[in-house]
Scaffold this motif. Structure first.
Motif, mmCIF file in Angstrom:
data_model
loop_
_atom_site.group_PDB
_atom_site.id
_atom_site.type_symbol
_atom_site.label_atom_id
_atom_site.label_comp_id
_atom_site.label_asym_id
_atom_site.label_seq_id
_atom_site.Cartn_x
_atom_site.Cartn_y
_atom_site.Cartn_z
ATOM 1 N N LYS A 23 -6.249 5.342 5.964
ATOM 2 C CA LYS A 23 -5.187 5.876 6.818
ATOM 3 C C LYS A 23 -3.857 5.267 6.383
ATOM 4 C CE LYS A 23 -8.159 6.459 10.883
ATOM 5 N NZ LYS A 23 -8.049 7.912 10.987
ATOM 6 N N SER A 24 -2.844 6.092 6.338
ATOM 7 C CA SER A 24 -1.532 5.609 5.897
ATOM 8 C C SER A 24 -0.957 4.635 6.913
ATOM 9 C CB SER A 24 -0.559 6.773 5.698
ATOM 10 O OG SER A 24 -0.350 7.457 6.917
ATOM 11 N N SER A 25 -0.280 3.629 6.408
ATOM 12 C CA SER A 25 0.373 2.645 7.269
ATOM 13 C C SER A 25 1.552 2.064 6.517
ATOM 14 C CB SER A 25 -0.594 1.524 7.653
ATOM 15 O OG SER A 25 0.079 0.509 8.363
ATOM 16 N N GLU A 26 2.682 1.986 7.174
ATOM 17 C CA GLU A 26 3.891 1.493 6.521
ATOM 18 C C GLU A 26 4.231 0.063 6.914
ATOM 19 O OE1 GLU A 26 5.670 2.951 4.084
ATOM 20 O OE2 GLU A 26 4.023 4.374 4.102
ATOM 21 N N GLU A 43 -6.880 -0.099 9.654
ATOM 22 C CA GLU A 43 -6.245 1.088 10.245
ATOM 23 C C GLU A 43 -7.225 1.937 11.048
ATOM 24 O OE1 GLU A 43 -3.026 1.579 10.452
ATOM 25 O OE2 GLU A 43 -2.904 -0.351 9.453
ATOM 26 N N ILE A 67 -6.088 -0.464 4.694
ATOM 27 C CA ILE A 67 -5.917 0.947 5.066
ATOM 28 C C ILE A 67 -7.214 1.625 5.491
ATOM 29 C CG2 ILE A 67 -3.916 1.125 3.552
ATOM 30 C CD1 ILE A 67 -5.553 2.743 1.611
ATOM 31 N N ASN A 97 0.813 -1.211 0.000
ATOM 32 C CA ASN A 97 0.000 0.000 0.000
ATOM 33 C C ASN A 97 0.852 1.270 0.000
ATOM 34 O OD1 ASN A 97 0.494 -1.088 2.740
ATOM 35 N ND2 ASN A 97 -0.389 0.845 3.410
ATOM 36 N N SER A 98 2.077 1.172 -0.495
ATOM 37 C CA SER A 98 2.962 2.329 -0.535
ATOM 38 C C SER A 98 3.170 2.815 -1.961
ATOM 39 C CB SER A 98 4.326 1.977 0.075
ATOM 40 O OG SER A 98 5.016 1.046 -0.744
#
Length: 481
Positions: free
Chosen positions: A471-474, A211, A207, A4-5
């Protein structure tokens, strides 16, 4: 480089184009390209362990050939044992050394032998639990003459390193994967679209659902001593959904990305929360791990203990699920998690229903009241057990559960009235509704039989929800394994 990046998007688009435009003349070109790309992908994640990965490939490739070409059973067993020692040794050192090392000194302290120790700083190679289980299964299958070993190092290397699955599975079987890459893959519009569809659903699960759940779960677990039992119960609910959405989201994206390259990975999650008993749940939860443990641990163990009948069967189940739990990490919390799940099988063994499995409300729109009650009961049981997946130690897990079942559980959990909770519950509702409607299909967002208008409405709706609530998540919870 998580799926998801932006980095992954920049990586996978040119790889997809080059694969089909320049390397589609033969399976040799396709496999060589996939191997180079997969090694680059792994090196990008953690280049320090690239040599370890290559050594693992070389050793297992060699041992597979020696097992196959050795006629004497005794010598053949020696090569299998060497493979078991090598692969399990990698796991024990990199993932579990400090666990056993610290445990040894704690036992000495219990018996009054005062001793001190310093934990070693051992970095955990990414994906080691997945690629070592793949190679272990490969060697065992060759030894049992269920498959012939790969005689092509490039093909075997692709089997081990294929980038959609190298970091977090699914745990593929050589018998299913290698034949796919021995033939030239053809670009298929239907397969590509289905892969993109599965990627989209995986992104939504990760995400959006996972998230948003995490935003509620983290404060509750981080300050659980000061929360009421009812709030802690709400926290376990959202965590169970987060865990599933994270796990299944990654798997759907991995399978979807793989389809872009004409390779089908095994399904790893199959709407497990629509199960009515624990046996059915584990047939649908982390399928690649469960089937691996059933084939290589439970089956030989239960066969050895068959003379003990139901007691032997129960022991085999509990031992297998302790290993399932321990596979997830070097912590007693995972052992307790596996032990509890193993114990949940005991009533099924004595009732003779362990092997019963069916799709809930098959061919129907709604389940019966009895099915609903069974699903709710099972979900609550799994949900409470998931606490041990989240906490730092066993004492904290039992303390958390103890606080749930206190008098404060009767208090109204005002947290459910916050805008974050209401939005997240609505998103979970959409997630559950879509999965329910696809519970009899090949994956959770298989809508190819819809009209083109309904398909595009579905795509746009999911995409809009991702834009509005994503929501962003790494990272993925999956990556820690």
């Amino acid at each position: 480089m998580v799926f998801n990046s932006l980095d992954f998007v920049v990586f996978v688009i040119p790889v997809f184009l080059l694969y089909w435009l320049l390397f589609s003349k033969s399976s040799v070109y396709q496999n060589l390209f996939l191997l180079l790309v997969s090694l680059f992908f792994y090196a990008w994640a953690d280049w320090r362990f690239l040599i370890l990965l290559l050594v693992s490939i070389g050793v297992n490739f060699y041992l597979g050939l020696r097992i196959y070409r050795t006629p004497e059973d005794r010598k053949k067993s020696i090569f299998l044992y060497l493979g078991l020692i090598f692969n399990i040794g990698l796991l024990l050192y990199f993932k579990y050394f400090n666990f056993f090392y610290e445990g040894f000194y704690e036992i000495l302290n219990v018996f009054g032998v005062e001793s001190s120790y310093t934990s070693l700083v051992i970095l955990l190679p990414l994906g080691i639990s997945f690629f070592t289980f793949q190679t272990l299964g490969y060697l065992i299958d060759v030894y049992n003459e269920e498959i012939e070993p790969s005689k092509n190092l490039i093909e075997f290397s692709v089997f081990v390193t294929f980038f959609p699955k190298i970091l977090s599975g699914p745990i593929e079987r050589a018998a299913k994967f290698i034949p796919q890459i021995q033939e030239k893959r053809q670009l298929s519009y239907q397969t590509t679209v289905d892969g993109l569809r599965q990627i989209l659903w995986g992104l939504f699960a990760k995400i959006v659902v996972a998230e948003n759940c995490a935003a509620i779960v983290n404060p509750i677990f981080g300050n659980y001593e000061n929360e009421s039992g009812s709030v802690l119960l709400v926290g376990t609910f959202f965590y169970a959904i987060q865990l599933y959405a994270d796990f299944s989201g990654y798997s759907n994206m991995a399978i979807g990305v793989s389809k872009l390259f004409g390779i089908q990975l095994m399904r790893n999650f199959s709407t497990p929360f629509f199960s009515t008993n624990i046996s059915d749940f584990w047939r649908k939860w982390h399928i690649s791990l469960t089937t691996w443990m059933m084939d290589y641990v439970f089956t030989p163990l239960s066969f050895t203990l068959r003379r003990h009948q139901k007691k032997g069967l129960i022991f085999s189940i509990i031992a297998t699920f302790i290993l399932v739990g321990f596979w997830h990490g070097a912590n007693w919390t995972f052992v307790v998690y596996g032990l509890l799940h193993g114990i949940y099988f005991v009533p099924l063994v004595y009732s003779g229903k362990m092997n019963s499995s069916e799709i809930v409300a098959k061919g129907k729109l709604f389940p019966s009241i009895k099915e609903v009650l069974k699903m709710i009961l099972l979900f609550v049981l799994v949900m409470l057990t998931d606490v041990f997946f989240r906490v730092d130690n066993v004492a904290m897990g039992f303390d958390y559960l103890g606080r749930i079942f206190s008098f404060s559980i009767a208090e109204f959990p005002s947290i459910v009235l916050t805008s974050a909770s209401i939005i997240t519950l609505a998103l979970i509702g959409i997630f559950v509704l879509v999965e329910w409607s696809n519970r009899e299909k090949d994956h959770d967002f298989e809508i190819s039989n819809y009209s083109i208008y309904l398909r595009w409405i579905s795509y746009i709706s999911i995409f809009v929800l991702i834009l509005l609530f994503g929501k962003s998540s790494e990272t993925f919870i999956y990556f820690q394994f």
